[in-house]
Scaffold this motif. Structure first.
Motif, PDB file in Angstrom:
ATOM      1  N   CYS A  53      52.811  40.136  47.167  1.00  0.00           N
ATOM      2  CA  CYS A  53      51.349  40.040  47.726  1.00  0.00           C
ATOM      3  C   CYS A  53      50.360  39.603  46.489  1.00  0.00           C
ATOM      4  CB  CYS A  53      51.017  41.416  48.361  1.00  0.00           C
ATOM      5  SG  CYS A  53      49.200  41.260  49.006  1.00  0.00           S
ATOM      6  N   THR A  54      50.818  40.400  45.488  1.00  0.00           N
ATOM      7  CA  THR A  54      49.781  40.203  44.315  1.00  0.00           C
ATOM      8  C   THR A  54      49.847  38.683  43.689  1.00  0.00           C
ATOM      9  OG1 THR A  54      49.827  42.403  43.678  1.00  0.00           O
ATOM     10  CG2 THR A  54      49.179  41.069  41.959  1.00  0.00           C
ATOM     11  N   GLY A  55      51.146  38.294  43.522  1.00  0.00           N
ATOM     12  CA  GLY A  55      51.316  36.988  43.203  1.00  0.00           C
ATOM     13  C   GLY A  55      50.958  36.124  43.894  1.00  0.00           C
ATOM     14  N   ALA A  56      50.988  36.108  45.208  1.00  0.00           N
ATOM     15  CA  ALA A  56      50.589  34.877  46.185  1.00  0.00           C
ATOM     16  C   ALA A  56      48.988  34.904  45.996  1.00  0.00           C
ATOM     17  CB  ALA A  56      51.011  35.063  47.607  1.00  0.00           C
ATOM     18  N   LEU A  57      48.259  36.108  46.079  1.00  0.00           N
ATOM     19  CA  LEU A  57      46.649  36.172  46.034  1.00  0.00           C
ATOM     20  C   LEU A  57      46.356  35.901  44.545  1.00  0.00           C
ATOM     21  CD1 LEU A  57      46.089  39.442  47.759  1.00  0.00           C
ATOM     22  CD2 LEU A  57      45.750  37.217  48.728  1.00  0.00           C
ATOM     23  N   VAL A  58      46.946  36.074  43.634  1.00  0.00           N
ATOM     24  CA  VAL A  58      46.413  35.641  42.366  1.00  0.00           C
ATOM     25  C   VAL A  58      46.561  34.304  42.113  1.00  0.00           C
ATOM     26  CG1 VAL A  58      46.819  35.755  39.947  1.00  0.00           C
ATOM     27  CG2 VAL A  58      46.720  38.047  41.150  1.00  0.00           C
ATOM     28  N   ALA A  59      47.824  33.624  42.519  1.00  0.00           N
ATOM     29  CA  ALA A  59      48.035  32.149  42.320  1.00  0.00           C
ATOM     30  C   ALA A  59      47.043  31.500  43.239  1.00  0.00           C
ATOM     31  CB  ALA A  59      49.746  32.032  42.783  1.00  0.00           C
ATOM     32  N   GLY A  60      46.819  31.945  44.391  1.00  0.00           N
ATOM     33  CA  GLY A  60      46.068  31.163  45.320  1.00  0.00           C
ATOM     34  C   GLY A  60      44.513  31.043  44.921  1.00  0.00           C
ATOM     35  N   TYR A  61      44.112  32.288  44.340  1.00  0.00           N
ATOM     36  CA  TYR A  61      42.641  32.230  43.983  1.00  0.00           C
ATOM     37  C   TYR A  61      42.400  31.845  42.536  1.00  0.00           C
ATOM     38  CZ  TYR A  61      41.086  35.079  47.684  1.00  0.00           C
ATOM     39  OH  TYR A  61      40.499  35.515  49.215  1.00  0.00           O
ATOM     40  N   SER A  62      43.503  31.921  41.541  1.00  0.00           N
ATOM     41  CA  SER A  62      42.983  31.379  40.336  1.00  0.00           C
ATOM     42  C   SER A  62      43.833  29.729  40.236  1.00  0.00           C
ATOM     43  CB  SER A  62      44.198  32.233  39.324  1.00  0.00           C
ATOM     44  OG  SER A  62      45.522  32.149  39.686  1.00  0.00           O
ATOM     45  N   ALA A  66      51.828  30.302  37.377  1.00  0.00           N
ATOM     46  CA  ALA A  66      52.322  31.076  36.373  1.00  0.00           C
ATOM     47  C   ALA A  66      51.556  32.382  36.446  1.00  0.00           C
ATOM     48  CB  ALA A  66      52.200  30.565  35.079  1.00  0.00           C
ATOM     49  N   ALA A  67      50.079  32.459  36.532  1.00  0.00           N
ATOM     50  CA  ALA A  67      49.218  33.656  36.445  1.00  0.00           C
ATOM     51  C   ALA A  67      49.673  34.596  37.622  1.00  0.00           C
ATOM     52  CB  ALA A  67      48.069  33.111  36.557  1.00  0.00           C
ATOM     53  N   GLY A  68      50.082  33.997  38.829  1.00  0.00           N
ATOM     54  CA  GLY A  68      50.192  34.690  40.007  1.00  0.00           C
ATOM     55  C   GLY A  68      51.782  35.332  39.693  1.00  0.00           C
ATOM     56  N   ALA A  69      52.660  34.559  39.028  1.00  0.00           N
ATOM     57  CA  ALA A  69      54.029  35.222  38.993  1.00  0.00           C
ATOM     58  C   ALA A  69      53.839  36.356  37.914  1.00  0.00           C
ATOM     59  CB  ALA A  69      54.945  34.218  38.450  1.00  0.00           C
ATOM     60  N   VAL A  70      53.163  36.153  36.831  1.00  0.00           N
ATOM     61  CA  VAL A  70      53.074  37.396  35.796  1.00  0.00           C
ATOM     62  C   VAL A  70      52.234  38.411  36.298  1.00  0.00           C
ATOM     63  CG1 VAL A  70      51.602  37.896  33.956  1.00  0.00           C
ATOM     64  CG2 VAL A  70      53.148  35.763  33.968  1.00  0.00           C
ATOM     65  N   CYS A  71      51.160  38.343  37.084  1.00  0.00           N
ATOM     66  CA  CYS A  71      50.255  39.375  37.758  1.00  0.00           C
ATOM     67  C   CYS A  71      51.195  40.259  38.825  1.00  0.00           C
ATOM     68  CB  CYS A  71      49.302  39.137  38.439  1.00  0.00           C
ATOM     69  SG  CYS A  71      48.129  38.383  37.390  1.00  0.00           S
ATOM     70  N   GLY A  72      52.144  39.355  39.566  1.00  0.00           N
ATOM     71  CA  GLY A  72      53.016  39.862  40.649  1.00  0.00           C
ATOM     72  C   GLY A  72      54.113  40.777  39.975  1.00  0.00           C
TER      73      GLY A  72
END
Length: 318
Positions: A53-62, A66-72
């Motif tokens: 969930c975190t990876g998809a949301l961060v990648a979508g908004y940012s 790469a940021a989505g994967a790291v945050c996930g």
């Protein structure tokens, strides 16, 4: 029977096994590390869900995959560290706390998606992107082999590399020696100056990161969006692989590949004229059979051996 054999023996099916096994391998190796450190990580399912969930949301908004994967991956590690706080500091039972965290992750991820997107099903309306596929220019031209290995997702290659990396970490490093000592004899490890809780927390963070990588693959590798409850019990199946593999890195890796093969087979058989209910039950039925085999093997009494020859003696002659 012919169509089934054609599916099983095809190069495309072997490629599907590697792809489908990716979350099982990563999560199971994470569970192995935690188990060897003496803290059962029942929260693998929750870590995968939180990471997906975190990876998809961060990648979508940012706009950054790469940021989505790291945050996930960080989200998966943080949830597992919370398990460590509950168990190691507050004295909660690790199994009960892990199940509670899985339920928490399920509820929080569903609420987060609805609060941010107004969608109860997932993040399909949010363009998250996907992690890249790895192309092997020379190998992809080889018939059969190219189909199997070239074009696999980056997380699949990381999963394949994780097995030897975990084996090396456990058996060839000082940290691995401390980890195993803490899991087997914590009082003895403490008596020689090993910081038991520090080692356990570091191991839990690594365990959660691996499970987080599994979750990131689900929402940013297999597909490019998050679906509520998309882990579908894979974290629990990964736990079964930990014990079926006898708590050994390569055994766990092979067990995870076996569960991945069962799921890949179920997906392929779904395209044939076979009842969908039977097909969808294959991975879970295999999990139950594997656990039953593991329990039988653990409870089977060892045959006495002759002190002279070392050969198992016949109980009837004693």
């Amino acid at each position: 029977m012919g169509p089934v054999l054609d599916v099983v023996l095809s190069a495309g099916f072997l490629a599907a096994i590697l792809r489908v096994s990716t979350p099982y391998v990563l999560a199971a190796l994470g569970g192995l590390l935690a188990e060897r450190a003496g803290v059962p990580n029942i929260a693998l399912e929750g870590s995968m869900l939180a990471a997906a969930c975190t990876g998809a949301l961060v990648a979508g908004y940012s706009g950054s995959v790469a940021a989505g994967a790291v945050c996930g991956i960080a989200a998966g590690a943080l949830l597992t560290l919370l398990l460590g706080v509950l168990h190691l500091y507050l004295g909660a039972d690790a199994i009960i706390a892990g199940i509670g965290l899985n339920l928490l992750a399920s509820g929080v991820t569903a609420y987060a998606v609805y609060a941010l997107l107004g969608d109860k099903g997932g993040t399909s309306r949010l363009h998250s992107g996907a992690l890249p596929e790895v192309r092997l220019p020379l190998i992809e031209d080889i018939p059969g082999l190219g189909t199997v290995v070239s074009g696999q997702n980056l997380m699949t290659w990381l999963a394949l590399a994780a097995a030897p990396a975990v084996a090396w970490l456990l058996h060839r490093t000082r940290f691995g020696f401390h980890l195993r000592a803490v899991g087997e004899f914590p009082d003895a490890a403490r008596s020689v100056g090993i910081p038991v809780r520090r080692v356990q927390f570091a191991t839990l963070a690594l365990s959660g990161a691996l499970a987080g990588g599994a979750g990131v693959f689900l929402s940013m590798g297999a597909v490019s969006f998050f679906v509520t409850g998309m882990t579908a019990g894979r974290g629990y199946i990964a736990l079964a692989a930990v014990f079926l593999g006898a708590l050994r890195p390569w055994g766990v890796f092979l067990a995870a590949l076996g569960f991945g093969a069962a799921e890949a087979l179920a997906v392929q058989l779904g395209n044939l004229s076979i009842p969908s209910q039977l097909v969808s039950a294959i991975p879970y039925a295999l999990t139950l059979l594997a656990l039953a085999f593991f329990a039988w093997r653990r409870r089977r009494p060892a045959r006495p051996t002759s002190p002279v020859s070392g050969v198992a003696a016949d109980p009837a002659t004693n």
